[in-house]
Design an enzyme around this catalytic site. Structure first.
Site, mmCIF file in Angstrom:
data_model
loop_
_atom_site.group_PDB
_atom_site.id
_atom_site.type_symbol
_atom_site.label_atom_id
_atom_site.label_comp_id
_atom_site.label_asym_id
_atom_site.label_seq_id
_atom_site.Cartn_x
_atom_site.Cartn_y
_atom_site.Cartn_z
ATOM 1 N N GLY A 120 66.505 64.079 56.660
ATOM 2 C CA GLY A 120 66.967 65.330 56.073
ATOM 3 C C GLY A 120 66.299 66.550 56.685
ATOM 4 C CB THR B 126 67.439 55.894 72.209
ATOM 5 O OG1 THR B 126 67.257 56.137 73.603
ATOM 6 C CG2 THR B 126 68.130 54.559 71.996
ATOM 7 C CB CYS C 109 57.434 68.455 51.146
ATOM 8 S SG CYS C 109 58.852 67.605 51.788
#
Ligand code: PLP
Length: 393
Positions: free
Chosen positions: A74, A248, A337
């Site tokens: 996110g 990748t 957070c």
């Protein structure tokens, strides 16, 4: 009751990896996978799995597969949405025309800090859209923050701390009425488990998702970008994801995200009703048994079914979280957070919650696997812990 039992009421921070998702990921890993850009068999297998996952994610979002950019989560999706759109707008306005961004005052730090970074590095003007005392954006005031330099408006679908669902459709209609070029980004990370994203984000130009909030693996996310929205890549290199995000791809992670979204969609209606009933039982029980408890958000306001945000009078949030953790109850102070940090929540400050109340604010977030027994356990333990912290007899 065993003290070894954990009652996990912190799904807003991260959700346990669902067993069906782990199985699908194990199956994907059970055959050799190459780099999806290669041409040999294992590479072809990887490419097929990646594109099947992309199709499934696109369907869950009601988008075209070409709109889907796989990211690391996110936070990266939000960074790419904000920085990428503003960088594209800045280069389209060659000649040095001003650019501005408007974000709601309650955005997750992934969005807020991206706006702040854009303000510094791209000389973008950043304005915030106020919220009312329930944390709902004040759409009426959008026009005052908006002008012909506004390239992006960021309003999340549902808030991570309070679970408040924003009137995204109204915001988008207001933006369209003000400008033909401004883009709308919605951070749907918190909303994805319980809201139909195809319906609720249909008109947004950019949508961010994160797998670990919906029973998928940590480290995988998506940014959906509509065909008419230009973004400048923030990761450059091999040109993967149609030149929009080099690196990748995590094929097994993409399989995990697609599986998680499929399961979530199939169960959404039943899970939302069941979880909302459990959340209401927890809310009513705590409001009844713990004096000095206040709902941060009025009952009349639409919130995600798993979110409950309460302020406990005379309690320090960090002390309460630690004491609850010792009794096996996992909750949080709000943003995952910021959890552990002692600063007051800017979300609660934007809502006008008094500092004294905000100090004792707690977020309980239930998930699709939360049981009746867990809510019973929380209802038994939380009042005891609070009474002990308040030194009540
Ligand atoms: N946006 C919201 C609303 C969130 O709740 C979170 C995580 O808490 C993020 C973005 C960041 O997502 P991630 O943890 O995948 O980087």
């Amino acid at each position: 009751m065993s003290e070894g039992v954990t009652t996990y009421l912190d799904h807003g921070a991260t959700t346990p990896l669902r067993s069906e998702v782990a199985d699908a990921m194990a199956e994907a890993r059970s055959v050799p996978l190459g780099n999806p850009t290669g041409s040999h068999r294992p590479a072809q297998r990887a490419r097929r799995l990646l594109e099947e996952s992309r199709d499934e994610v696109a369907a869950a979002l009601g988008r075209e597969p070409g709109d889907i950019i796989f990211t690391s989560g996110g936070t990266e999706s939000a960074n790419l949405a904000v920085m990428g759109t503003l960088a594209a707008a800045a280069s389209a306005r060659a000649g040095g025309g001003a650019i501005s961004v408007v974000s709601s005052a309650v955005e997750h730090p992934a969005v807020r800090e991206s706006c702040r970074a854009a303000a510094h590095t791209l000389q973008v003007r950043w304005r915030e859209l106020a919220v009312d005392h329930n944390g709902v954006v004040d759409v009426e005031s959008l026009a005052a923050q908006f002008d012909d330099t506004t390239a992006l408006v960021a309003v999340m679908l549902a808030n991570n701390e309070t679970g408040v669902v924003q009137p995204l459709g109204t915001v988008i209609a207001a933006v369209r009425a003000l400008s033909a070029t401004a883009r709308v980004f919605t951070d749907a990370v918190q909303a994805a488990t319980f809201m139909d994203l195809a319906a609720s984000t249909a008109d947004a130009d950019l949508v961010a998702l994160s797998a670990h909030k919906v029973g998928g693996p940590v480290g995988v996310g998506v940014l959906a970008v509509g065909a008419s929205t230009d973004i400048v890549a923030q990761h450059v290199g091999g040109g993967q994801e149609r030149e929009r995000r080099s690196g990748t791809q995590d094929v097994v992670g993409a399989v995990g995200l697609a599986t998680a979204l499929r399961l979530t969609a199939a169960e959404r209606h039943a899970a939302s009703c069941r979880v909302a009933a459990l959340r209401d039982r927890l809310a009513e029980g705590l409001l009844r048994s713990v004096p000095g408890t206040v709902r941060t958000v009025s009952r009349e306001v639409a919130t995600l079914p798993g979110h409950l945000h309460l302020c406990f009078d005379g309690i320090e949030r960090e002390e309460l979280l630690l004491a609850l953790s010792e009794r096996g109850i996992c909750a949080s102070g709000g943003s995952s957070c910021a959890s552990g940090a002692l600063e007051p929540s800017y979300v609660l400050a934007a809502m006008g919650v008094a500092d004294t109340s905000a100090r004792g604010a707690l977020r309980f977030t239930l998930g699709h696997d939360t049981s009746d027994a867990e809510i019973g356990r929380a209802l038994a333990i939380v009042p005891e812990v609070i009474a002990a912290l308040r030194h009540e007899p």
